[in-house]
Structure formats: structure tokens, C-alpha cells
Design an enzyme around this catalytic site. Structure first.
Site, PDB file in Angstrom:
ATOM      1  N   ARG A  54       9.872  17.618  -1.576  1.00 23.15           N
ATOM      2  CA  ARG A  54       8.818  17.041  -0.742  1.00 23.15           C
ATOM      3  C   ARG A  54       7.468  17.658  -1.099  1.00 23.15           C
ATOM      4  O   ARG A  54       6.436  16.998  -1.093  1.00 23.15           O
ATOM      5  CB  ARG A  54       9.125  17.249   0.736  1.00 23.15           C
ATOM      6  CG  ARG A  54       7.986  16.854   1.662  1.00 23.15           C
ATOM      7  CD  ARG A  54       8.393  16.747   3.116  1.00 23.15           C
ATOM      8  NE  ARG A  54       9.320  17.772   3.549  1.00 23.15           N
ATOM      9  CZ  ARG A  54       8.990  19.008   3.906  1.00 23.15           C
ATOM     10  NH1 ARG A  54       7.732  19.414   3.831  1.00 23.15           N
ATOM     11  NH2 ARG A  54       9.914  19.860   4.325  1.00 23.15           N
ATOM     12  N   TYR A 106      -7.964  -5.584   3.939  1.00 23.23           N
ATOM     13  CA  TYR A 106      -6.522  -5.817   3.937  1.00 23.23           C
ATOM     14  C   TYR A 106      -5.982  -5.758   5.361  1.00 23.23           C
ATOM     15  O   TYR A 106      -6.323  -4.857   6.136  1.00 23.23           O
ATOM     16  CB  TYR A 106      -5.838  -4.767   3.050  1.00 23.23           C
ATOM     17  CG  TYR A 106      -4.339  -4.759   3.137  1.00 23.23           C
ATOM     18  CD1 TYR A 106      -3.605  -5.917   2.941  1.00 23.23           C
ATOM     19  CD2 TYR A 106      -3.656  -3.590   3.430  1.00 23.23           C
ATOM     20  CE1 TYR A 106      -2.220  -5.914   3.027  1.00 23.23           C
ATOM     21  CE2 TYR A 106      -2.273  -3.570   3.516  1.00 23.23           C
ATOM     22  CZ  TYR A 106      -1.564  -4.744   3.315  1.00 23.23           C
ATOM     23  OH  TYR A 106      -0.198  -4.736   3.416  1.00 23.23           O
ATOM     24  N   ASP A 178     -11.060   1.378  -1.170  1.00 13.04           N
ATOM     25  CA  ASP A 178      -9.780   0.860  -1.646  1.00 13.04           C
ATOM     26  C   ASP A 178     -10.059   0.150  -2.965  1.00 13.04           C
ATOM     27  O   ASP A 178     -10.660  -0.921  -2.994  1.00 13.04           O
ATOM     28  CB  ASP A 178      -9.191  -0.099  -0.610  1.00 13.04           C
ATOM     29  CG  ASP A 178      -7.808  -0.604  -0.999  1.00 13.04           C
ATOM     30  OD1 ASP A 178      -7.477  -0.603  -2.208  1.00 13.04           O
ATOM     31  OD2 ASP A 178      -7.056  -1.028  -0.106  1.00 13.04           O
ATOM     32  N   LYS A 203       0.644  -2.271  -6.873  1.00 13.66           N
ATOM     33  CA  LYS A 203      -0.021  -3.433  -7.443  1.00 13.66           C
ATOM     34  C   LYS A 203      -0.293  -3.244  -8.942  1.00 13.66           C
ATOM     35  O   LYS A 203       0.623  -3.062  -9.720  1.00 13.66           O
ATOM     36  CB  LYS A 203      -1.284  -3.728  -6.646  1.00 13.66           C
ATOM     37  CG  LYS A 203      -1.081  -3.754  -5.123  1.00 13.66           C
ATOM     38  CD  LYS A 203      -0.040  -4.738  -4.656  1.00 13.66           C
ATOM     39  CE  LYS A 203      -0.075  -5.004  -3.159  1.00 13.66           C
ATOM     40  NZ  LYS A 203       0.225  -3.845  -2.290  1.00 13.66           N
TER      41      LYS A 203
END
Length: 382
Positions: A54, A106, A178, A203
Site C-alpha cells: 500500500r 465531469y 484535470d 483514458k
């Protein structure tokens, strides 16, 4: 993870080499998938490099290194999704803080602010970030973040990022961008004066519709230290397989973006000559309202195209009639996608100031031959 000292190398070279030296034991030219949850330590409290996955993983570290390099940042942090990246970043806020969000953002970002962070007394307003005076009036004493997209999702509005950063900094707030639609190949907000870049790695960076991931890139060392703590403490980190796939995708980012841009330009030109199309949004069109700003701050105009037809029923019919454009959410893969944002990716903004027209269709133009994509749209619009 910090970017390497590679400023003299071009983008395409760094995409393949930054953080990706051959594996030292066997000479593998691809970064291995370190599929482990823990690491043997040299002594009590004395790990060699990592102690628990982690907190760190060599495959993830390689991806963070190359993303920092490509965005021109000092540090990058990867997460299990784009929303995990946004959420972890916004945990830097405190109750009473205020966010200014672009009025074409978004839907997931809006939902996070409106339905999650609002419960922790974080408020926000949506404004047209293309108008500096409107932005200046929207900023309050308690504003900590101005959150921008450019081009925006789904209307492909272009925001002058250098101006937004200037106005934001005048107020002592952070400018977050973004950069998912543009990618660092086409646009680097940190070089334009912005403070933080976020990505949905799912993406264009991944590029093959086979992973989910997110990233944050920044320069400030103090904020980097706080974000590193949150990345480990919150634990919304990606697995090594997704990091490996993203590393593979990034290697061809420049080539793919060139093909995406070429196809999108051809598709946009075709669409605006169609009788059933009432409007086309693509920054690469010379009469697009954002064309001049996009030409100034982007290398090319991207692979996303949005257009409107006459009715909602017609939008659904077109979206359900294509053969090469797969009907689906997401974007940025090698295959072309088509969607109707209102009932799909932007359903969460229905009834809000960000609500989009049900006549709008959004295209993610892939890397297929543009002529074939145009013929597909021609038959769908017939």
C-alpha cells in the site's frame, strides 16, 4: 515519486525511458509486475526499500516517475481510479473551505463535491472559467481551490489556463487542472502556471480500455509530502498489473495522440456538413470559440468531438446505430466510442447548473482510419 533529471530529452523518449531502466537482475527491458503485498526486511524496522505494498511498489513507482516527467512535475502519485485521485487530493481541504468548479465539468467531479464533500462542510460554486471577471467574483476569502478542465467534458470548452492560474493565485488559492482530455503530450498545465494536474489514467494514458487508474502531479514539496501521507493513509492505490498496463500505454502516447487528433479533425469537419447536425464542438475548427486559446496552449486539439442533433430521440438513434463507434462510457482508447452524455456519463448533473442537453452526442475518436469512421457516422445519420 519524483521525476528523474531528464529535462534534455524529448517527450517521446521520456515516455519510454523515464523511470524504466532495464531490470538489473535479468536485464528485462519492461518494468516487471511486482505482484507482492509485502517485502522481506533486512531487520526489524529496516526495509530495503518498501515495507508494504500500500505504501509503495516498484511498478507503481516507475509509473509515477514517468508521469511526473511527462507533465513537467516534481512528483506524481497514482491511485486506483481517477475519482480516487480526486478524492485523495481534495482531502487536503478542511471544513468551511470553498471550491470554484468550472461550469462544464465531469459529472463525477460534481457528484463528489455535491453529494460527498458537502457533508463535510466543503462548499462549491460552478462558474464559466473562460471569463476571468466571473471567476474573480466567485472567489471568496475561504476559497482554497479553483478546479478547471480544458477542454471540458463534454462541451469541449477551452479555458485559458495561464489566466485562470493568475487570477487564482491573486486570491491565494490553488489552481487544479484535470488534464485527462488533453494529456501531457498536448498540454502541460504546470508549465502554464497551474499548481496541480489530475488524470484519469484509465483514458488516454492507458489508451487500451483495459485498466482503471488515476494520478496527481504537482511541484510543491510540502503539498507532495501531505499527499504522499494521504495516499498511504487512505490506501486507494492501484495494483501492479494496472500500473504495468499504464506504463505500456504511456510508451505509445505520442503516436496515439497524433492519430486521435488527425481522426477527430476529419470527423468534426464531416459532421458540420451534415443536415441532421445542428452544431459541432471541436477546438480544432477555426470558428470554434476556443480555437485561438487552444492553438496557443495546446500542441494539437485532441481526440474528442461533441455534436448536437435536432431531438433527444435522434441522439439515441444515432448512438445506437453506429458499428465502428462502440456505444459505451469512458474515452481515450484505441477504439472509437459514442455516447449520449445526458443519460450516461453526465446523469449525475441532471437538474443542476451543469446539466447537458439530451440532444448532445459525445465521440471519443479512436485510431481507426478516419474514412471508415466517417462512413460509419454517415450511415448512422442517414
Amino acid at each position: 515519486m519524483s521525476a528523474p533529471e531528464d529535462e534534455g530529452q524529448r517527450f517521446e523518449t521520456r515516455a519510454i525511458h523515464a523511470g524504466q531502466d532495464p531490470e538489473p537482475q535479468y536485464g528485462a527491458v519492461n518494468v516487471p509486475i511486482f505482484q507482492t503485498s509485502t517485502y522481506a526486511q533486512e531487520g526489524v524496522g529496516r526495509p530495503k526499500r518498501f515495507d508494504y505494498a500500500r505504501g509503495g511498489n516498484p511498478t507503481r513507482e516507475a509509473l509515477e516517475t514517468v508521469l511526473a516527467s511527462l507533465e513537467g512535475g516534481r512528483a506524481a502519485f497514482c491511485f486506483a481510479s481517477g475519482m480516487a485521485a480526486e478524492t485523495t487530493l481534495l482531502l487536503l481541504l478542511r471544513p468551511g473551505d470553498h471550491v470554484v468548479l468550472g461550469d462544464d465539468a465531469y459529472g463525477g467531479t460534481y457528484r463528489l463535491l455535491a453529494r460527498v464533500l458537502s457533508q463535510w462542510d466543503v462548499s462549491f460554486d460552478t462558474v464559466d472559467l473562460a471569463d476571468q471577471e466571473v471567476l474573480r467574483k466567485a472567489i471568496r476569502e475561504e476559497t482554497r481551490v479553483v478546479w478547471a478542465e480544458s477542454p471540458t467534458n463534454p462541451l469541449l470548452k477551452v479555458v485559458d489556463l495561464a489566466e485562470v492560474a493568475r487570477v487564482t493565485h491573486e486570491a491565494g488559492a490553488l489552481c487544479v487542472v484535470d488534464n485527462t482530455f488533453a494529456t501531457p503530450y498536448l498540454q502541460r498545465p504546470l508549465e502554464l502556471g497551474c499548481d496541480v494536474v489530475v488524470h484519469s489514467v484509465t483514458k488516454y494514458l492507458g489508451g487500451h480500455s483495459d485498466l482503471v487508474g488515476g494520478a496527481v502531479v504537482l511541484n510543491d514539496p510540502d503539498m507532495s509530502e501531505r499527499l504522499a501521507f494521504l495516499q498511504n493513509a487512505v490506501g486507494a492505490v492501484p495494483g501492479p498489473m494496472d500500473c504495468y498496463l499504464a506504463l505500456r500505454g504511456v510508451k505509445t502516447l505520442a503516436l496515439r495522440m497524433q492519430a486521435h487528433c488527425r481522426g477527430a479533425r476529419a470527423v468534426a469537419e464531416f459532421l458540420r456538413g451534415q443536415p441532421k447536425v445542428t452544431g459541432v464542438r471541436y477546438p480544432g475548427l477555426e470558428d470554434d470559440p476556443g480555437h485561438e486559446v487552444a492553438k496557443r496552449q495546446m500542441l494539437d486539439f485532441g481526440g474528442m468531438v461533441s455534436f448536437e442533433v435536432q431531438t433527444a430521440e435522434e441522439a439515441v438513434s444515432v448512438a445506437e446505430s453506429t458499428k465502428l463507434f462502440f456505444l459505451g462510457e469512458s474515452l481515450g482508447g484505441v477504439e472509437s466510442l459514442i455516447e449520449v452524455p445526458a443519460p450516461m456519463t453526465h446523469a449525475s448533473v441532471a437538474g443542476s447548473s451543469l446539466e447537458v442537453s439530451d440532444r448532445l452526442i459525445r465521440l471519443s475518436v479512436g485510431i481507426e482510419h478516419p474514412d471508415d469512421l466517417i462512413e460509419d457516422l454517415r450511415q448512422a445519420l442517414a
